[in-house]
Write a protein that holds these residues in place. Structure first.
Motif, mmCIF file in Angstrom:
data_model
loop_
_atom_site.group_PDB
_atom_site.id
_atom_site.type_symbol
_atom_site.label_atom_id
_atom_site.label_comp_id
_atom_site.label_asym_id
_atom_site.label_seq_id
_atom_site.Cartn_x
_atom_site.Cartn_y
_atom_site.Cartn_z
ATOM 1 N N PHE A 24 0.752 -1.318 -0.288
ATOM 2 C CA PHE A 24 -0.467 -0.240 0.159
ATOM 3 C C PHE A 24 0.973 1.171 -0.350
ATOM 4 C CE2 PHE A 24 -2.735 3.583 2.540
ATOM 5 C CZ PHE A 24 -3.677 3.188 1.308
ATOM 6 N N ILE A 25 2.185 1.553 0.765
ATOM 7 C CA ILE A 25 3.377 2.909 1.181
ATOM 8 C C ILE A 25 3.404 2.483 0.065
ATOM 9 C CG2 ILE A 25 4.662 3.220 2.110
ATOM 10 C CD1 ILE A 25 3.325 1.313 4.683
ATOM 11 N N GLN A 26 4.079 1.420 -1.042
ATOM 12 C CA GLN A 26 4.517 1.517 -2.034
ATOM 13 C C GLN A 26 3.857 2.255 -3.399
ATOM 14 O OE1 GLN A 26 6.125 -1.983 -3.999
ATOM 15 N NE2 GLN A 26 7.290 -1.336 -5.385
ATOM 16 N N TRP A 27 2.200 1.417 -3.417
ATOM 17 C CA TRP A 27 1.008 2.253 -4.270
ATOM 18 C C TRP A 27 1.055 3.797 -3.684
ATOM 19 C CZ3 TRP A 27 -4.277 3.586 -2.819
ATOM 20 C CH2 TRP A 27 -5.109 4.339 -3.859
ATOM 21 N N ASN B 102 1.855 -1.896 -12.542
ATOM 22 C CA ASN B 102 0.521 -3.140 -11.658
ATOM 23 C C ASN B 102 0.757 -2.587 -9.923
ATOM 24 O OD1 ASN B 102 1.790 -4.958 -13.155
ATOM 25 N ND2 ASN B 102 3.692 -4.914 -12.441
ATOM 26 N N ASN B 103 0.546 -1.656 -9.204
ATOM 27 C CA ASN B 103 -0.119 -1.545 -7.953
ATOM 28 C C ASN B 103 -0.410 -0.180 -8.363
ATOM 29 O OD1 ASN B 103 1.452 0.929 -8.020
ATOM 30 N ND2 ASN B 103 3.274 0.375 -6.185
ATOM 31 N N ARG B 104 -0.969 0.360 -9.111
ATOM 32 C CA ARG B 104 -2.567 1.501 -9.547
ATOM 33 C C ARG B 104 -2.750 0.542 -9.744
ATOM 34 N NH1 ARG B 104 0.327 4.967 -13.527
ATOM 35 N NH2 ARG B 104 1.325 5.308 -11.502
ATOM 36 N N MET C 200 -8.427 6.548 1.429
ATOM 37 C CA MET C 200 -8.113 8.353 1.672
ATOM 38 C C MET C 200 -7.454 8.191 2.606
ATOM 39 S SD MET C 200 -8.479 8.980 -0.823
ATOM 40 C CE MET C 200 -9.153 8.246 -2.693
ATOM 41 N N GLU C 201 -8.258 8.948 4.402
ATOM 42 C CA GLU C 201 -7.231 8.798 5.219
ATOM 43 C C GLU C 201 -5.786 8.536 5.251
ATOM 44 O OE1 GLU C 201 -8.673 9.324 9.937
ATOM 45 O OE2 GLU C 201 -9.907 8.211 8.294
ATOM 46 N N ALA C 202 -5.414 7.370 4.655
ATOM 47 C CA ALA C 202 -4.398 6.148 4.806
ATOM 48 C C ALA C 202 -3.812 7.232 3.978
ATOM 49 C CB ALA C 202 -4.648 4.981 4.686
ATOM 50 N N ILE C 203 -3.736 7.629 2.813
ATOM 51 C CA ILE C 203 -2.960 7.557 2.318
ATOM 52 C C ILE C 203 -2.743 9.232 2.019
ATOM 53 C CG2 ILE C 203 -3.322 8.915 -0.019
ATOM 54 C CD1 ILE C 203 -5.309 6.713 -1.968
#
Length: 147
Positions: free
Chosen positions: A17-20, A27-29, A47-50
């Protein structure tokens, strides 16, 4: 644990998730866009995590050059050849300006108090109250009329 069971803490600790967020690639997108379409109930948490991950500035990975690596390795080898004798080191206790033995005095007073209470209980048992029966006598006096 599956992503659908994740809460915000889990997303913040997930490397994929962090890599995205930090370094998106095809791939991750693709994965995360599909996943968000399938789980719209998690969009607010994601969204909050982002926003949290976006506000954190991760430090670049530090690399050790060859010179520093060799120097560190040589120091480790030298330390193994000449172990430090911990018994030879003497660490002096730092003196405080006001070094008064409050704990020892308090412990002594507590022990003396306990011995005093034991002495009092053993040699001076509580006095049993003896009920003194006072017989109440009724005194009748009569005054004849006119006297």
């Amino acid at each position: 644990m599956r992503y659908k069971d994740y809460d915000i803490d889990d997303f913040l600790m997930d490397e994929f998730f962090i890599q995205w967020i930090k370094n998106p690639n095809e791939n991750n997108r693709h994965f995360w866009e599909k996943w968000l379409e399938q789980h719209p109930e998690k969009r607010e948490v994601v969204m909050e995590a982002i926003s949290i991950i976006g506000s954190v500035h991760y430090k670049e990975k530090s690399t050790v050059d060859n010179r520093l690596y060799i120097e560190t390795f040589e120091n480790i080898v030298k330390a193994e050849k000449h172990p430090v004798d911990n018994k030879s080191r003497s660490f002096k206790k730092q003196k405080r300006h006001f070094d008064f033995p409050f704990r020892q005095i308090a412990a002594t007073l507590l022990i003396l108090f306990c011995f005093g209470m034991m002495y009092h209980v053993v040699f001076h048992p509580p006095i049993k109250e003896v009920a003194i029966k006072n017989e109440i006598k009724t005194i009748k006096r009569a005054n004849p009329a006119g006297k």
